[in-house]
Design a protein around this motif. Structure first.
Motif, PDB file in Angstrom:
ATOM      1  N   ILE A 173       0.995  -0.657  -0.236  1.00 50.49           N
ATOM      2  CA  ILE A 173       0.123   0.041   0.200  1.00 50.49           C
ATOM      3  C   ILE A 173       0.628   1.098   0.288  1.00 50.49           C
ATOM      4  CG2 ILE A 173      -1.739   1.480   1.563  1.00 50.49           C
ATOM      5  CD1 ILE A 173      -2.775  -0.994   2.213  1.00 50.49           C
ATOM      6  N   ALA A 174       0.763   1.817  -1.270  1.00 52.14           N
ATOM      7  CA  ALA A 174       1.686   2.893  -0.675  1.00 52.14           C
ATOM      8  C   ALA A 174       0.924   3.902  -0.170  1.00 52.14           C
ATOM      9  CB  ALA A 174       1.433   3.530  -2.525  1.00 52.14           C
ATOM     10  N   VAL A 175       2.164   5.432   0.582  1.00 48.92           N
ATOM     11  CA  VAL A 175       1.615   6.294   1.255  1.00 48.92           C
ATOM     12  C   VAL A 175       1.865   7.137   0.358  1.00 48.92           C
ATOM     13  CG1 VAL A 175       0.825   7.037   4.243  1.00 48.92           C
ATOM     14  CG2 VAL A 175       1.380   4.619   3.114  1.00 48.92           C
ATOM     15  N   VAL A 176       1.361   8.648   0.749  1.00 42.59           N
ATOM     16  CA  VAL A 176       1.481   9.669   0.248  1.00 42.59           C
ATOM     17  C   VAL A 176       0.960  10.955   0.706  1.00 42.59           C
ATOM     18  CG1 VAL A 176       0.811  11.522  -1.854  1.00 42.59           C
ATOM     19  CG2 VAL A 176       0.985   9.039  -1.935  1.00 42.59           C
ATOM     20  N   ASP A 177       1.484  11.955   1.725  1.00 42.83           N
ATOM     21  CA  ASP A 177       1.277  13.054   1.721  1.00 42.83           C
ATOM     22  C   ASP A 177       0.491  13.970   0.702  1.00 42.83           C
ATOM     23  OD1 ASP A 177       1.640  16.264   2.947  1.00 42.83           O
ATOM     24  OD2 ASP A 177       3.321  16.136   2.620  1.00 42.83           O
ATOM     25  N   VAL A 178      -0.539  13.820   1.560  1.00 50.55           N
ATOM     26  CA  VAL A 178      -1.583  14.897  -0.190  1.00 50.55           C
ATOM     27  C   VAL A 178      -1.356  16.720   0.622  1.00 50.55           C
ATOM     28  CG1 VAL A 178      -3.304  12.993   0.214  1.00 50.55           C
ATOM     29  CG2 VAL A 178      -3.524  14.893   2.148  1.00 50.55           C
ATOM     30  N   VAL A 179      -0.805  17.145   1.133  1.00 51.13           N
ATOM     31  CA  VAL A 179      -0.352  18.099   1.704  1.00 51.13           C
ATOM     32  C   VAL A 179       0.640  18.714   0.719  1.00 51.13           C
ATOM     33  CG1 VAL A 179      -0.227  20.420   3.232  1.00 51.13           C
ATOM     34  CG2 VAL A 179      -1.714  18.117   4.301  1.00 51.13           C
TER      35      VAL A 179
ATOM     36  N   GLY B 214       5.908   6.637   1.196  1.00 48.57           N
ATOM     37  CA  GLY B 214       7.010   5.360   1.541  1.00 48.57           C
ATOM     38  C   GLY B 214       5.211   4.326   1.652  1.00 48.57           C
ATOM     39  N   HIS B 215       5.576   3.225   0.835  1.00 47.40           N
ATOM     40  CA  HIS B 215       5.056   1.910   1.446  1.00 47.40           C
ATOM     41  C   HIS B 215       5.019   0.535   2.479  1.00 47.40           C
ATOM     42  CE1 HIS B 215       6.561   3.039  -3.196  1.00 47.40           C
ATOM     43  NE2 HIS B 215       5.107   3.002  -3.384  1.00 47.40           N
ATOM     44  N   ILE B 216       3.563   0.444   2.682  1.00 43.15           N
ATOM     45  CA  ILE B 216       3.427  -1.008   3.284  1.00 43.15           C
ATOM     46  C   ILE B 216       3.093  -1.747   3.394  1.00 43.15           C
ATOM     47  CG2 ILE B 216       1.701  -1.851   5.152  1.00 43.15           C
ATOM     48  CD1 ILE B 216       0.038   0.855   5.145  1.00 43.15           C
ATOM     49  N   ASP B 217       4.270  -2.555   3.437  1.00 45.78           N
ATOM     50  CA  ASP B 217       4.900  -3.669   2.913  1.00 45.78           C
ATOM     51  C   ASP B 217       3.734  -4.868   4.029  1.00 45.78           C
ATOM     52  OD1 ASP B 217       5.392  -6.253   2.237  1.00 45.78           O
ATOM     53  OD2 ASP B 217       7.338  -6.222   2.881  1.00 45.78           O
ATOM     54  N   LEU B 218       2.850  -5.390   3.429  1.00 46.71           N
ATOM     55  CA  LEU B 218       1.590  -6.748   3.589  1.00 46.71           C
ATOM     56  C   LEU B 218       2.633  -7.824   3.978  1.00 46.71           C
ATOM     57  CD1 LEU B 218      -1.416  -5.035   1.720  1.00 46.71           C
ATOM     58  CD2 LEU B 218      -0.696  -4.839   3.990  1.00 46.71           C
ATOM     59  N   ASP B 219       3.731  -8.376   3.523  1.00 47.37           N
ATOM     60  CA  ASP B 219       4.327  -9.126   3.395  1.00 47.37           C
ATOM     61  C   ASP B 219       3.888 -10.574   2.546  1.00 47.37           C
ATOM     62  OD1 ASP B 219       5.851 -11.899   4.436  1.00 47.37           O
ATOM     63  OD2 ASP B 219       4.706 -11.556   6.609  1.00 47.37           O
ATOM     64  N   LEU B 220       3.014 -11.852   3.253  1.00 46.94           N
ATOM     65  CA  LEU B 220       2.155 -12.587   2.211  1.00 46.94           C
ATOM     66  C   LEU B 220       0.485 -11.934   2.546  1.00 46.94           C
ATOM     67  CD1 LEU B 220       3.733 -15.595   4.146  1.00 46.94           C
ATOM     68  CD2 LEU B 220       4.679 -14.907   1.864  1.00 46.94           C
ATOM     69  N   TYR B 221       0.315 -11.213   2.755  1.00 40.35           N
ATOM     70  CA  TYR B 221      -0.855 -10.647   1.832  1.00 40.35           C
ATOM     71  C   TYR B 221      -0.664 -10.726   0.767  1.00 40.35           C
ATOM     72  CZ  TYR B 221      -2.650 -11.932   6.374  1.00 40.35           C
ATOM     73  OH  TYR B 221      -2.854 -12.406   7.702  1.00 40.35           O
ATOM     74  N   TYR B 222      -1.587 -10.261  -0.589  1.00 33.41           N
ATOM     75  CA  TYR B 222      -1.226  -9.691  -2.108  1.00 33.41           C
ATOM     76  C   TYR B 222      -2.804  -9.412  -2.251  1.00 33.41           C
ATOM     77  CZ  TYR B 222       3.555 -11.676  -2.423  1.00 33.41           C
ATOM     78  OH  TYR B 222       4.655 -12.067  -2.132  1.00 33.41           O
ATOM     79  N   GLY B 223      -2.666  -8.388  -3.732  1.00 33.58           N
ATOM     80  CA  GLY B 223      -4.151  -7.984  -4.222  1.00 33.58           C
ATOM     81  C   GLY B 223      -4.564  -7.337  -3.526  1.00 33.58           C
ATOM     82  N   PRO B 224      -4.068  -5.856  -2.305  1.00 32.10           N
ATOM     83  CA  PRO B 224      -5.703  -5.225  -1.986  1.00 32.10           C
ATOM     84  C   PRO B 224      -5.845  -4.653  -2.331  1.00 32.10           C
ATOM     85  CG  PRO B 224      -2.435  -4.273  -1.879  1.00 32.10           C
ATOM     86  CD  PRO B 224      -2.786  -6.022  -2.793  1.00 32.10           C
ATOM     87  N   HIS B 225      -7.084  -4.059  -2.663  1.00 31.96           N
ATOM     88  CA  HIS B 225      -8.378  -3.754  -3.140  1.00 31.96           C
ATOM     89  C   HIS B 225      -9.488  -2.787  -2.495  1.00 31.96           C
ATOM     90  CE1 HIS B 225     -11.071  -2.931  -6.102  1.00 31.96           C
ATOM     91  NE2 HIS B 225     -10.506  -2.723  -6.751  1.00 31.96           N
ATOM     92  N   ALA B 226      -9.943  -2.622  -2.049  1.00 33.22           N
ATOM     93  CA  ALA B 226     -10.791  -1.650  -1.277  1.00 33.22           C
ATOM     94  C   ALA B 226     -10.584  -1.511  -0.495  1.00 33.22           C
ATOM     95  CB  ALA B 226     -12.041  -2.583  -1.384  1.00 33.22           C
TER      96      ALA B 226
END
Length: 260
Positions: free
Chosen positions: A71-77, A83-95
């Motif tokens: 998951i990408a994390v963006v400073d919207v200001v 950076g990116h949140i590493d989900l390890d063995l969890y794949y295909g993040p969506h909703a």
């Protein structure tokens, strides 16, 4: 600062900020990798300073044979990548969804789970097994329940947000595209998986109570701000025509169809 529309753009793998008044692109932040790691959904942090963007993989649902796990994390200001949140063995993040405690919820299709993530530490605090892909989600406006549509699987799953556990599995005829909870929390609108139909679930009884015909196969249902209308994006694939269908919330069989 003007109001901005934040949109994920798969082609250039960006989170793009668009001026809501002028339509001018103000900024575009690269969050994925062209051709292999494409952004899909976005949610804001509770303080609206950060955006969390699901990086689904190389393709859309079905042909996504190389799912991503970040998951990408963006400073919207400042519109910069944090950076990116590493989900390890969890794949295909969506909703994605941000609950009232600020926790970030994200579905992971291949694992058939929804994860609950701390927005500050980026740590996965809970994994809830849905048993089906939770490709689409919609929260009740009172912040108590989350509903998940499961594509070809004939069920809509209800999760109690506070308890972080499944509270109901509601059968639907074939499968479900996107879902949307009504402003009064009384109904869930469910787009049929492959037919031009909109299903209605009564939240109190947790049963399917109505099905109405549409012109095209539904994509996303939306509520108008005043709650008077249900707006559904639809598509007639054989004719290659898209529509916006505007239904009266009090009488869903009363509708206007706009070709787009």
């Amino acid at each position: 600062m003007s109001d901005l529309i934040l949109a994920t753009v798969k082609e250039n793998v960006s989170l793009t900020a668009i001026d809501a008044q002028t339509g001018i692109i103000e900024a575009a932040v690269t969050v994925g990798e062209v051709g292999t790691v494409k952004p899909h959904e976005v949610t804001l942090s509770a303080d609206r300073t950060k955006a969390f963007v699901s990086l689904y993989g190389s393709a859309d649902y079905g042909p996504n044979n190389v799912p991503a796990n970040k998951i990408a994390v963006v400073d919207v200001v400042g519109m910069s990548l944090l950076g990116h949140i590493d989900l390890d063995l969890y794949y295909g993040p969506h909703a994605l969804y941000t609950d009232r405690d600020g926790k970030i919820w994200v579905t992971v299709d291949p694992n058939r789970c929804v994860l609950v993530i701390d927005p500050d530490s980026w740590v996965i605090e809970r994994s809830i097994w849905l048993e089906t892909p939770g490709h689409f989600s919609s929260a009740s406006p009172d912040g108590t329940r989350l509903y998940f549509g499961a594509k070809e699987y004939p069920v809509v799953t209800e999760v109690d947000i506070a308890a972080k556990e499944i509270s109901a599995r509601i059968p639907v005829p074939v499968g479900a595209q996107a879902v949307r909870v009504s402003p009064d929390c009384a109904r869930v609108y469910v787009g049929d998986f492959h037919r031009p139909l909109l299903h209605v679930i009564d939240c109190a009884s947790r049963k399917l109570v109505e099905t109405v015909p549409l012109t095209g196969v539904p994509g996303w249902p939306f509520n108008s701000r005043d709650g008077r209308y249900v707006i559904v994006t639809t598509y007639d694939e054989p004719a290659d025509r898209g529509y916006v269908e505007i239904l009266e919330a009090g009488d869903l069989n009363s509708r206007r169809v706009v070709e787009v």
